[in-house]
Design a protein around this motif. Structure first.
Motif, PDB file in Angstrom:
ATOM      1  N   GLN A  96       9.853   9.890  -6.288  1.00  0.00           N
ATOM      2  CA  GLN A  96       8.608  10.285  -6.954  1.00  0.00           C
ATOM      3  C   GLN A  96       7.509   9.248  -6.727  1.00  0.00           C
ATOM      4  OE1 GLN A  96       7.657  13.072  -8.492  1.00  0.00           O
ATOM      5  NE2 GLN A  96       9.625  13.988  -7.950  1.00  0.00           N
ATOM      6  N   ALA A  97       7.888   7.969  -6.733  1.00  0.00           N
ATOM      7  CA  ALA A  97       6.905   6.909  -6.497  1.00  0.00           C
ATOM      8  C   ALA A  97       6.308   7.037  -5.102  1.00  0.00           C
ATOM      9  CB  ALA A  97       7.561   5.541  -6.678  1.00  0.00           C
TER      10      ALA A  97
ATOM     11  N   SER B 221       5.715  16.659   0.274  1.00  0.00           N
ATOM     12  CA  SER B 221       6.745  17.096  -0.671  1.00  0.00           C
ATOM     13  C   SER B 221       7.749  15.969  -0.856  1.00  0.00           C
ATOM     14  CB  SER B 221       7.478  18.344  -0.150  1.00  0.00           C
ATOM     15  OG  SER B 221       8.222  18.032   1.013  1.00  0.00           O
ATOM     16  N   THR B 222       8.522  16.052  -1.937  1.00  0.00           N
ATOM     17  CA  THR B 222       9.583  15.067  -2.151  1.00  0.00           C
ATOM     18  C   THR B 222      10.677  15.224  -1.095  1.00  0.00           C
ATOM     19  OG1 THR B 222      10.638  16.555  -3.753  1.00  0.00           O
ATOM     20  CG2 THR B 222       9.173  14.839  -4.628  1.00  0.00           C
TER      21      THR B 222
ATOM     22  N   SER C  86      11.182   2.867  -9.754  1.00  0.00           N
ATOM     23  CA  SER C  86       9.962   3.438  -9.152  1.00  0.00           C
ATOM     24  C   SER C  86       9.353   2.487  -8.128  1.00  0.00           C
ATOM     25  CB  SER C  86       8.940   3.777 -10.244  1.00  0.00           C
ATOM     26  OG  SER C  86       9.465   4.737 -11.139  1.00  0.00           O
TER      27      SER C  86
ATOM     28  N   LYS D  58       4.449  -1.411  -5.537  1.00  0.00           N
ATOM     29  CA  LYS D  58       4.193  -0.764  -4.249  1.00  0.00           C
ATOM     30  C   LYS D  58       3.843  -1.841  -3.229  1.00  0.00           C
ATOM     31  CE  LYS D  58       1.098   2.682  -2.120  1.00  0.00           C
ATOM     32  NZ  LYS D  58      -0.016   3.638  -2.404  1.00  0.00           N
TER      33      LYS D  58
ATOM     34  N   ASN E  89       7.474  -0.010 -10.909  1.00  0.00           N
ATOM     35  CA  ASN E  89       6.227   0.568 -10.381  1.00  0.00           C
ATOM     36  C   ASN E  89       5.496  -0.376  -9.438  1.00  0.00           C
ATOM     37  OD1 ASN E  89       6.450   2.981 -12.098  1.00  0.00           O
ATOM     38  ND2 ASN E  89       6.010   1.555 -13.772  1.00  0.00           N
TER      39      ASN E  89
ATOM     40  N   PHE F 151       6.179   9.847  -3.261  1.00  0.00           N
ATOM     41  CA  PHE F 151       5.396  11.086  -3.207  1.00  0.00           C
ATOM     42  C   PHE F 151       4.029  10.915  -3.874  1.00  0.00           C
ATOM     43  CE2 PHE F 151       4.365  15.266  -5.204  1.00  0.00           C
ATOM     44  CZ  PHE F 151       4.017  15.931  -4.031  1.00  0.00           C
ATOM     45  N   GLN F 152       4.027  10.260  -5.028  1.00  0.00           N
ATOM     46  CA  GLN F 152       2.767  10.066  -5.745  1.00  0.00           C
ATOM     47  C   GLN F 152       1.903   8.967  -5.125  1.00  0.00           C
ATOM     48  OE1 GLN F 152       4.043   9.320  -9.775  1.00  0.00           O
ATOM     49  NE2 GLN F 152       4.955  11.367 -10.001  1.00  0.00           N
ATOM     50  N   GLY F 153       2.543   8.004  -4.455  1.00  0.00           N
ATOM     51  CA  GLY F 153       1.803   6.868  -3.930  1.00  0.00           C
ATOM     52  C   GLY F 153       1.273   7.048  -2.526  1.00  0.00           C
ATOM     53  N   ASP F 154       1.711   8.100  -1.844  1.00  0.00           N
ATOM     54  CA  ASP F 154       1.272   8.320  -0.468  1.00  0.00           C
ATOM     55  C   ASP F 154       0.574   9.671  -0.343  1.00  0.00           C
ATOM     56  OD1 ASP F 154       0.860   8.423   2.223  1.00  0.00           O
ATOM     57  OD2 ASP F 154       2.975   8.500   2.786  1.00  0.00           O
ATOM     58  N   PRO F 155      -0.740   9.688  -0.121  1.00  0.00           N
ATOM     59  CA  PRO F 155      -1.467  10.957   0.011  1.00  0.00           C
ATOM     60  C   PRO F 155      -0.963  11.813   1.172  1.00  0.00           C
ATOM     61  CG  PRO F 155      -2.996   9.118  -0.252  1.00  0.00           C
ATOM     62  CD  PRO F 155      -1.635   8.524  -0.031  1.00  0.00           C
TER      63      PRO F 155
END
Length: 291
Positions: free
Chosen positions: A134-135, A145-146, A201, A223, A221, A137-141
């Motif tokens: 999820q980290a 999809s996961t 994450s 990155k 969290n 997927f949310q962190g890379d534009p």
């Protein structure tokens, strides 16, 4: 004429074989007896692949899995992992203890318990890996999809292997965690020592050239981008049991090619470390640090 050449070639090959065999005795470290008492890299990699296929059923293998076959396939892999991993852990423990009398009782018992404990830990590893997915997927534009993250992101590949190797490392298993982590290093270009303590994450974007040292501590969290080094100020052997690598607190972003060194260096919560920076001193929370 052809027969003479063939005979000469055979003599040349025989001499080469003899010289190789002689080197085994002369230089050691690679002879048959020692190889049988040391974990086999190919077996460890095969075990690792089976474990990853349990974490991502249907994603990493060509086998057909459905609701009817899932239990059978899972049980088959679990039994194979326990059997193979017990054998390899036992060899690793014997190598460390160098005690033949201990090998056939204590080492086997401990190896089997550790292998079973890893199997029991897989649901928790899957939970953590799910947060890592999820980290990413949310962190890379660029992530669509996961599922794309699971099958194609080298950063996730390295993190999954780390989480497996980390459990074995904390459990006191020698050698095998490093075999696993170096296998991932070779595949992804990401070097995560299993001794590092990494929170939930966690996302490595792109990843090539990332180095995370043995005593590094990373919060939740976090990155980091390609080329980041979380390393030591000194590589003297006498410092092997000291904290040599930095602490990265929660919600930190570290951009490409940043180098952060030293066991006393702390990157405070919520900070951003810019690309190509060289950091050897602590950074307060919520700091933007650029070159």
């Amino acid at each position: 004429m052809l027969c003479d050449e063939k005979t000469e070639d055979m003599h040349s090959i025989d001499n080469a074989v003899n010289n190789i065999l002689e080197s085994y005795n002369k230089y050691g470290g690679i002879n048959l007896e020692e190889a049988n008492e040391f974990p086999n890299r190919q077996n460890v990699v095969e075990i690792l692949r089976d474990i990853i296929s349990l974490i991502f059923p249907g994603f990493r293998t060509a086998e057909d899995i459905d609701c009817e076959t899932l239990r059978f396939v899972t049980g088959q892999k679990v039994n194979r992992i326990i059997s193979m991993l017990t054998r390899e852990i036992k060899k690793a423990l014997i190598y460390v203890t160098q005690d033949a009398e201990v090998s056939n009782c204590h080492c086997f018992s401990l190896a089997k318990k550790t292998a079973q404990a890893l199997i029991e830990e897989i649901p928790e590893i899957r939970r953590k890996v799910g947060l890592d997915v999820q980290a990413a997927f949310q962190g890379d534009p660029a992530a669509k999809s996961t599922e794309e993250v699971i099958v194609s992101y080298p950063g996730l590949e390295a993190i999954v292997v780390y989480r497996i190797a980390r459990f074995l490392c904390v459990s006191g298993v020698p050698v095998i965690p490093r075999i696993m982590s170096e296998y991932a290093h070779g595949k992804t270009g990401i070097d995560i020592n299993p001794g590092a303590n990494i929170g939930e994450s966690f996302f490595i974007d792109h990843g090539t050239g990332v180095v995370i040292g043995e005593s590094c501590s990373i919060g939740n969290n976090v990155k980091i981008y390609q080329g980041v080094t979380l390393g030591a100020l000194s590589v003297k052997k006498e410092l092997m049991n000291k904290k040599r690598h930095p602490t990265i607190e929660d919600n930190v972003t570290i951009y490409a090619n940043a180098t952060i060194l030293g066991g006393e260096t702390v990157i405070g919560e919520g900070s951003t470390i810019g690309g190509n920076t060289w950091v050897t001193k602590s950074v307060p929370p919520h700091t933007l640090l650029t070159q």
